[in-house]
Design a protein around this motif. Structure first.
Motif, PDB file in Angstrom:
ATOM      1  N   ARG A 101       3.660  -2.257   0.227  1.00  0.00           N
ATOM      2  CA  ARG A 101       4.638  -1.999   1.287  1.00  0.00           C
ATOM      3  C   ARG A 101       4.763  -0.531   1.639  1.00  0.00           C
ATOM      4  N   LYS A 102       4.541   0.374   0.648  1.00  0.00           N
ATOM      5  CA  LYS A 102       4.804   1.799   0.893  1.00  0.00           C
ATOM      6  C   LYS A 102       3.600   2.716   0.706  1.00  0.00           C
ATOM      7  N   GLU A 116       4.341   0.549  -6.892  1.00  0.00           N
ATOM      8  CA  GLU A 116       3.543   1.325  -5.942  1.00  0.00           C
ATOM      9  C   GLU A 116       3.837   2.802  -6.207  1.00  0.00           C
ATOM     10  N   GLN A 136       7.274   4.457  -5.498  1.00  0.00           N
ATOM     11  CA  GLN A 136       7.718   4.370  -4.096  1.00  0.00           C
ATOM     12  C   GLN A 136       8.351   3.016  -3.787  1.00  0.00           C
ATOM     13  N   ASP A 137       7.892   1.984  -4.473  1.00  0.00           N
ATOM     14  CA  ASP A 137       8.424   0.635  -4.267  1.00  0.00           C
ATOM     15  C   ASP A 137       7.993  -0.213  -5.462  1.00  0.00           C
TER      16      ASP A 137
END
Length: 140
Positions: A101-102, A116, A136-137
């Motif tokens: 996602r990121k 992530e 980050q995620d």
């Protein structure tokens, strides 16, 4: 030293997913990782300088760290014993990936948890490199 390592192993097995600057994706089995910060959330991985994965991470400064589900744990030894510089481990072992996602590096679909990560620092540690990365995620 090997006896001491054996007494503390295995740590929780994770797969590190990385890609090079040309976009080629690699997977590596790893147990040398830990969380290092809550704010910001961060973890570190420790990689041999001889591994293909460290070269990928140095190029892109990103990786995903995924805890494989039970169906993938039996493959770990095979994945650990081959080099992504010589073999397309994603194809050879039928690993299914999903977009992150990121970050631009994908994640492992069959995971209990995925992080992530964007690399903040790479520290030389003799024949290994310590990659400190901000999370980050994540997904569980």
């Amino acid at each position: 030293m090997k006896d001491a390592f054996r007494m503390t192993a295995p740590h929780i097995l994770a797969y590190v997913i990385s890609k090079d600057s040309a976009g080629s994706v690699n997977a590596m089995g790893l147990s040398w990782w830990t969380f290092v910060s809550n704010r910001p959330p961060a973890l570190l991985i420790c990689l041999s300088r001889s591994k293909h994965t460290i070269r990928n991470i140095e190029q892109t400064r990103q990786f995903s760290l995924c805890i494989p589900d039970e169906s993938l744990r039996g493959q770990a030894k095979k994945i650990c014993s081959s080099s992504g510089a010589e073999v397309d481990k994603i194809a050879q072992f039928g690993l299914e990936l999903a977009p992150a996602r990121k970050i631009s590096v994908p994640v492992l679909k069959k995971s209990c948890a995925c992080f992530e990560c964007s690399v903040q620092n790479i520290v030389d540690a003799g024949d290994h490199a310590i990659c400190i990365a901000e999370i980050q995620d994540y997904a569980v």
